[in-house]
Write a protein that holds these residues in place. Structure first.
Motif, PDB file in Angstrom:
ATOM      1  N   GLN A  57       0.863  -1.175   0.000  1.00 49.30           N
ATOM      2  CA  GLN A  57       0.000   0.000   0.000  1.00 49.30           C
ATOM      3  C   GLN A  57       0.901   1.226   0.000  1.00 49.30           C
ATOM      4  N   VAL A  58       0.545   2.220  -0.823  1.00 54.38           N
ATOM      5  CA  VAL A  58       1.327   3.448  -0.914  1.00 54.38           C
ATOM      6  C   VAL A  58       0.450   4.601  -0.455  1.00 54.38           C
ATOM      7  N   PHE A  59       0.955   5.352   0.533  1.00 50.32           N
ATOM      8  CA  PHE A  59       0.254   6.507   1.084  1.00 50.32           C
ATOM      9  C   PHE A  59       1.100   7.752   0.883  1.00 50.32           C
ATOM     10  N   LYS A  60       0.439   8.860   0.685  1.00 51.50           N
ATOM     11  CA  LYS A  60       1.120  10.148   0.554  1.00 51.50           C
ATOM     12  C   LYS A  60       1.299  10.751   1.946  1.00 51.50           C
ATOM     13  N   ASN A  61       2.466  11.319   2.183  1.00 46.76           N
ATOM     14  CA  ASN A  61       2.689  12.077   3.406  1.00 46.76           C
ATOM     15  C   ASN A  61       2.285  13.515   3.098  1.00 46.76           C
ATOM     16  N   ASN A  69       4.760   6.837   2.025  1.00 46.77           N
ATOM     17  CA  ASN A  69       4.978   5.727   2.942  1.00 46.77           C
ATOM     18  C   ASN A  69       4.512   4.461   2.250  1.00 46.77           C
ATOM     19  N   ILE A  70       5.336   3.427   2.290  1.00 46.09           N
ATOM     20  CA  ILE A  70       5.034   2.156   1.664  1.00 46.09           C
ATOM     21  C   ILE A  70       4.836   1.133   2.771  1.00 46.09           C
ATOM     22  N   VAL A  71       3.697   0.431   2.721  1.00 45.77           N
ATOM     23  CA  VAL A  71       3.402  -0.578   3.734  1.00 45.77           C
ATOM     24  C   VAL A  71       3.295  -1.931   3.040  1.00 45.77           C
ATOM     25  N   PRO A  72       4.244  -2.836   3.285  1.00 46.84           N
ATOM     26  CA  PRO A  72       4.139  -4.175   2.717  1.00 46.84           C
ATOM     27  C   PRO A  72       2.949  -4.914   3.314  1.00 46.84           C
ATOM     28  N   GLY A  73       2.479  -5.958   2.636  1.00 44.67           N
ATOM     29  CA  GLY A  73       1.335  -6.739   3.115  1.00 44.67           C
ATOM     30  C   GLY A  73       1.491  -7.124   4.580  1.00 44.67           C
ATOM     31  N   MET A  77       5.852   0.162   8.159  1.00 42.07           N
ATOM     32  CA  MET A  77       5.801   1.240   7.173  1.00 42.07           C
ATOM     33  C   MET A  77       7.223   1.677   6.819  1.00 42.07           C
ATOM     34  N   ILE A  78       7.462   1.861   5.509  1.00 42.94           N
ATOM     35  CA  ILE A  78       8.776   2.242   5.000  1.00 42.94           C
ATOM     36  C   ILE A  78       8.655   3.615   4.349  1.00 42.94           C
ATOM     37  N   PRO A  79       9.382   4.618   4.838  1.00 42.47           N
ATOM     38  CA  PRO A  79       9.341   5.929   4.188  1.00 42.47           C
ATOM     39  C   PRO A  79      10.162   5.932   2.905  1.00 42.47           C
TER      40      PRO A  79
END
Length: 180
Positions: A57-61, A69-73, A77-79
């Motif tokens: 999942q990719v979220f905008k900061n 922010n990238i969240v693997p399954g 969370m990885i910035p």
């Protein structure tokens, strides 16, 4: 002893399959010079054999330009930071480091192939940046065939995959009413 060797080999292979195949930089390309476009947000699946790729999942900061922010399954969370250098967009993915790996940013070249597909091309591990030159300036002037690794990661957007119409060319089902 043989089992220990197999475990070590499996661990090395799993690390080499992930970000470890890309250039590790102590700093990102820049502080975030690329606006995050709406198409990049959402759920992405890595394209692998037998549909076995991991989902992210990719979220905008919203507080900082170019930061996502990238969240693997399954994972933390990885910035990451989107940057523009020359005609290309680069993604700097943060690695927290640890005992075995240093802290830094894995650098990828991001290519949008369509609304449903992106390609991440890792930079070569042995990239030789001239001393005194910034990474952004070096990438803006470098030829991609000299800095790109020989493999790429493909991702497909799960929303756009679902919007494609289903294939309805199968056989017809014969349904008859039961008489009472």
């Amino acid at each position: 002893m043989k089992q220990l060797k197999l475990v070590v080999i499996a661990l090395v292979l799993s690390i080499s399959e992930t970000n470890a195949q890309s250039y590790l930089s102590p700093e990102p390309v820049d502080a975030g010079s690329n606006e995050v476009s709406e198409f990049l947000l959402g759920n992405w699946r890595e394209q692998k054999n037998m549909d076995a790729g991991q989902t992210f999942q990719v979220f905008k900061n919203p507080n900082v330009t170019g930061h996502i922010n990238i969240v693997p399954g399954i994972g933390a969370m990885i910035p990451a930071i989107l940057s523009t250098a020359g005609p290309y967009t680069y993604l700097s993915v943060y690695e927290a480091g640890g005992k075995e790996r240093p802290e830094g940013y894995y650098i990828f070249r991001l290519e949008q192939k369509s609304n449903a597909e992106i390609r991440l091309v890792p930079l070569r591990q042995d990239l030789k940046k001239p001393e005194g030159e910034t990474l952004k300036h070096f990438l803006a002037n470098a030829d991609t065939k000299d800095i790109d690794a020989e493999h790429a990661l493909w991702f497909s957007h799960t929303f756009y995959q679902k919007k494609e119409p289903l294939d309805m060319t199968g056989r017809e089902i014969n349904i008859t009413k039961k008489e009472r």
